[in-house]
Structure formats: C-alpha cells, structure tokens
Design an enzyme around this catalytic site. Structure first.
Site: not given
Length: 680
Positions: A470-471, A474, A477
């Site tokens: 998940h991290e 980020h 992105h």
C-alpha cells in the site's frame, strides 16, 4: 539573521543530510528562513514586468519549495525519531510555519496576479499542468481567505495557528500514551498461545526496561498478535482497555486529548463559517473528488447496507463458535480478534503465523521491487547514504532509459519515539524547467516487528505485506510522476479522496499467486509458499469482511458527522455512539475512547475525508479488475496505468485520469465483488 551557509537544513542540491542536522538550531534557521522568504515574495511582486509566470509564480514557488524542504525534514524527524529537543522545536515552529503559509494564501497582490494571469491571453499559452496549477491556486486562495476582510483574515490566521498547535499536541499525546504503557507478565503460563517471536520480543522489551518477565506494548507488532493469540481472557481485556483509552481521561492526565478534540472541532467549524460554508465537511469537499456532502452520505449508507447483514451473520457465527469451542458465553470486543483467528484456523486449516514464516521481509521487498519493474519497467536500486536511523535504507528509481527519476527512503521497524501506523510522505517534489530542477523523493514508513534475537530477517504477516505494498503505491505515485510543475506533480494537487487509488491498487497484487511466489520463501528450503497454503489464504480473503468493512465505515461516518454538525454543544462520544448504532454489530464498552487516538482526523489531513479510503477502494478495485479481465494484456495495462494515473499526478482531475485508464467512469460493482459483499 541566523543563516549558516553550510547548514544541512538549507541544502537543496543533495538528498537530505540527516546526520548533519543541528537540532538545536532548528528554530533559529527556520525563523531566518521565513523572514527571508517574506522578503523574496515581496521583491517578486515588485519586479513584475508583465510575465506573471516568470516574474511571480516561479520565484514564489522557489520560496515555498525552500521552506517546504526545510520544514519537511523537521516534521519528518519529529515523527520518526521523536525527542524532547526535536519536539520542542517542532511545537514552537509549527504555528509560525502555518502562519507563513496563511499569509501567502491571503496575499492580495499575489491573488490578483494569478487572477490576471487566468484572465489573460497568455493563460492559453501555458501547458496543461501550468493551467491546472493556476486554477488550483486561485481556488486555494479563496479557501485560504484571500477574499475576506482584514479582520476576518486576522482571525483565520489565529485559527490556523491554533489548529497547528492543537494537532501537534494531539499527536504528541497519542505517541506518549502509546510509548508509556506496557503490560508486564511474570507467569509464563499466561503466555499460552502467543507466538514465540512475539514472546521473545516481549522478553527483550522487559530487559530494556530492566524488568523481569515479559513486557507487551501497544505498538502494533506487540498489540495485534497479542490480541489475536493470547488465551488468557483477562489479559486480553486489560490490553484492550489500555489501547482504547489511550490519550483519554481514563489514563494519565498529561496525555488526555479531550480538550484538544473539542478545540480542534470548534476551530475548524469557525474556519468553515468564516469562509462561507455551513460546516467543515462542506469546506473540506472543495478539494475532493466528491463535491456534495449528500453524495458522501449516500455512498456510506450504500456500503453500510451492503456490509451490515454480512457482518451480523459473521458475528453470529463467531459467537456460536466461541461459546462451543472457547468457553466464551458472551463475545466481547477483546474476544473478537482471538475468536476470529481460532475460527479461521478451524475453517481454513492454517494460521496467520504459519503464513508469516514464508514472508521474510528481504524476500517480500525483493519481490515487490520486481513487481514494480514488471508493471512499469522501472528499476529500484539500493544506495548508501545519510539516514536518520540505522534501520533506514535509501533506494534510487530509474526508468527504462536508465535515467534516474527519483528516490525513496524505507523505515520499516517499530521503535519508541516513532509515530504509530504506516504512511508515505513527500520529502521533495518533482520540479523541472524552473530556475533549477529537482527529482521527487519520498519517505515510506511502517511499524513492523524487528528481527528476533539471533535472526537476520524480520517476518511479516500477510496484512503487513499488504501495508508495505500500500505505502509503496503512494511512493510510486509521487516518484514516477512526469509532471514538471511542482504544485501538481506526484501526489500534489491530487484530490484527497482519490490519492489512495494507487496505494490500494497495489494491495491487490498480494492476492496474486504469481506475485506471492516471488515474495515468499521457506526459510529452510528456499522454496516459495506452498500453493496449498496460498489457496487457503485466498479462500480466507473475505473472511469476516463484513465486520472489517463496517469498522472502516464507522470511522468514516463518525468523521463526517462530527465535521458536519460541530458547534459548542457537540458531544463527541454521543455522536460516536449514534454512529455505532448504525454500524456496530457487537456492543462497545462505555469506556472506549477510540476517538482520542484517531490521529488521521485530529492530527493528520483526513478531517471530513476518512471516507476517502472506501471511496478510493471503489476506484482501485475497478482499476485492478481490468488486469484480471485481460491478464495477457497486463504489460500494456501497466504502461497505461503509469501513463494515465501515476505519471499525471494532479495535472488532471482524478476522474479524468481514471476514465483515461478504464475508458469509462468508475463503478462500485468490483469492490462489492472483491470484498465478498455482492448480492448481500
């Protein structure tokens, strides 16, 4: 003014130099930097020759970048290696930095210059990202109070400073309350059921405190497995009570967040009213993908309606199992994780600890980086460099032309003085074509268990692997952006309720057998996780998904309600109780003070926006289903996801990005299917 030329806090040409930071000069340097920044903005406005972008926008962004990079390092250090010196400096500086940015957002000359640019013929000569930046800035000036009277602007600045202090105090209290508590156990018979690695860590924690026995803490690597596995019910209740009363009136008065919460909500409400909104929720939605409060409520209600019948059935099943097999006549919140784990073992013939032994961190990291390469054709290489703790690693990201596109830091292990949870933050934003160029840099922070005594590696649960993925989403992105305007590159300028799309998208790959083969490893044979164990894991994917979904919806609805109704008479606990009547399927003790440690909304940026996690899940599930529908086209889809979503940052709206990738607007169906809630 105090400005050392060689002060590491001011270095812009390299990655941050953490070992050279002089913590005792943080206040002196930042005070001087803010003073100089004000002067530079004034000069930029005076020297306007008509080229508003070149004479004003670019120089002002240089000033903001310099402040952001210096303040970002202090904020980061405050979160990951908190100390009395750093905390004191942070708490002194936070209101000053907040005031500085509030002044910018209310600067009438700057605001008028941007409006002049927007209305001029030269606006059409700007590229897409420059135009989006200008539009965002004009919106933000209005939300920052640029159109208010002088008196109301002054009041708004005071409110902003108040909120900065209050949020910082809130986070400090949660950290201190978490760090202070430990449960000491002296009788080894009361350790029954707890995994050996967790027991060994508790022994080390006791030794570090100079105490006999075992010490269990409220940090995730200790708290979560304890509640899942400890057979001693009174101990589970004791740990549960300590966790849910952190930073409340039931603990140390020094850490009580009751007044902080009240003041935060009142200040936010006043801020919203000053700016012409009925409440803070309406104000918050101005920078969201969803722009209407009723749409948020309708979305949450539809999810509650889908999840609640499933959750009610799940609780009934767990209760019957607990009564028949665990001698628990009445299921309580401190029994839930324990009973669910035992039922999971019975239903699927495996335990989370059995899965953990196949997920050494080094292998997970290697497989994750390989997946990133396969999806986006980028390489990740470890570098040696300056870090804030010996556990931290630095990585360089290069594209398929061997060009370095960015960097990220990885800080994965739990320790005292480190903020709980997991997060990604931006250290540096991509900016090219201005006075100087800079590549994006991100921080990836988690709180995983450290390697045990005598072990060279840490072993992760499957949930922790999902957190890591998940991290990393980020990070990608932010780092893989191709946008050159700082204010809309990477995660900047992305609507808050869409910023979780890339992160939740990455989580889906944790359930892909091809990926799991690459991230798993038998510590003895070196073989990947057995397919039979993965199949059991996959079958259990949506086990108790109704309960888990309702819990997130409870957080989301509570957050939205307290920011929709806030006034002097608001009772936070009563509001939470009202929300629980809509969302809960198991009674919560009256003493539960969950809100007092809800840092996402009281100490972070998710106020009136916690629903974003579920909203973005709609986007991520729908996006990932494209990869499932045509797996043979995954390389092509990866390139499209990179091109239309990751690399675009905030240069287009999130909806435009999604439609460009999926060729249609998002649908909720995929999320309901993937969560096991379809047709419920």
């Amino acid at each position: 003014m105090y400005m050392e030329k060689d002060n590491a806090l001011l270095e812009l040409s390299t990655l941050p130099q953490f070992s050279k930071l002089k913590q005792d000069t943080f206040c002196l340097v930042m005070d001087s930097l803010l003073s100089i920044a004000r002067e530079q903005i004034g000069r930029a406005l005076e020297n306007n020759s008509g080229d508003i972008w070149g004479d004003i926008v670019d120089p002002v962004q240089q000033v903001i970048n310099r402040v952001h990079r210096a303040w970002g390092q202090i904020s980061h250090i405050n979160g990951v290696v908190n100390s009395s010196v750093v905390r004191e400096a942070y708490n002194v500086l936070a209101p000053k930095v907040t005031s500085f940015f509030a002044e910018i957002s209310q600067n009438a000359e700057l605001f008028e210059s941007l409006k002049d640019l927007r209305n001029s013929e030269s606006f059409d000569t700007l590229n897409l990202e420059q135009r989006k930046f200008v539009d965002n800035q004009i919106r933000d000036f209005r939300l920052g109070g640029a159109e208010l009277s002088d008196e109301n602007q002054d009041r708004l600045r005071v409110i902003s400073e108040n909120l900065s202090k209050l949020s910082s105090s809130f986070n400090d209290n949660v950290l201190d309350a978490t760090d202070k508590y430990f449960l000491q156990i002296l009788d080894n018979e009361r350790l029954d059921g707890i995994p050996l690695g967790v027991v060994n860590a508790a022994k080390s924690a006791a030794q570090a405190r100079g105490l006999p026995g075992w010490c269990f803490t409220l940090h995730a690597p200790s708290w979560i497995p304890f509640m899942q596995s400890c057979k001693d019910r009174p101990l589970r209740e004791q740990m549960y009570r300590a966790f849910v009363t952190r930073a409340s009136e039931f603990g140390d008065d020094l850490f009580d967040n009751t007044e902080n919460m009240k003041e935060i909500l009142l200040n936010r409400s006043e801020k919203a009213r000053l700016l012409g909104f009925d409440n803070f929720a309406d104000f918050s939605l101005q920078t969201k993908m969803v722009t209407d409060a009723q749409e948020v409520r309708d979305f949450l209600k539809s999810m509650i309606d889908a999840a609640k019948p499933v959750a009610q059935h799940e609780v009934q099943v767990v209760s019957e199992f607990a009564k028949a097999e665990l001698n628990i006549d009445s299921l309580k919140p401190w029994d839930l994780s324990f009973a669910i784990d035992r039922l999971k073992e019975r239903s699927f013939s495996f335990s989370d600890e059995e899965v953990r032994r196949y997920l050494p961190l080094s292998k997970v990291k290697q497989g994750l980086f390989r997946l990133v390469h396969d999806l986006y054709n980028v390489d990740i290489q470890k570098l040696s460099g300056d870090v804030w703790h010996s556990d931290v690693e630095i990585y360089q990201v290069s594209n398929d032309r061997d060009e370095v596109v960015g960097y990220f830091y990885v800080d994965l292990f739990s320790r005292p003085g480190k903020r709980p949870g997991a997060w990604m933050d931006d250290a540096i934003s991509r900016w090219r074509g201005g006075t100087y160029d800079q590549l994006p840099v991100a921080y990836l922070v988690c709180n995983f268990p450290e390697p045990g005594v005598g072990e060279n590696d840490s072993f992760l649960s499957h949930d922790e692997v999902q957190t890591f993925f998940h991290e990393m989403g980020h990070v990608l992105h932010h780092v893989l952006t191709k946008v050159d305007v700082m204010g809309v590159s990477g995660i900047n300028g992305v609507e808050w309720d869409a910023v979780e799309l890339p992160s939740q998208f990455m989580e889906n790959f944790c359930w892909d057998w091809g990926v799991v083969q690459k991230i798993s490893c038998d510590p003895v044979t070196g073989d990947s996780m057995p397919r039979s164990l993965f199949d059991k894991l996959l079958k259990a994917k949506n086990f108790m998904s109704g309960i888990q979904t309702l819990r997130q919806l409870e957080f989301s609805l509570f957050d939205f309600e307290i920011h929709s109704k806030c006034d002097g008479s608001l009772d936070v606990q009563r509001t939470l109780a009202d929300v629980r009547r809509q969302t809960s399927v198991i009674a919560t003790p009256e003493y539960n003070r969950f809100a007092h440690s809800f840092s996402h909304i009281f100490g972070g940026g998710y106020a009136a926006g916690y629903y974003s996690y579920k909203w973005a899940e709609v986007l991520s599930a729908d996006a990932f289903e494209a990869f499932q529908e045509e797996p043979e086209k995954n390389p092509e889809l990866g390139k499209r996801f990179l091109r239309e979503i990751l690399s675009m940052g905030g240069a287009r709206s999130a909806l435009e990005n999604f439609i460009a990738f999926r060729k249609r607007p998002p649908k909720i169906d995929a999320l309901l299917r993937q969560s096991g809630l379809a047709g419920s």
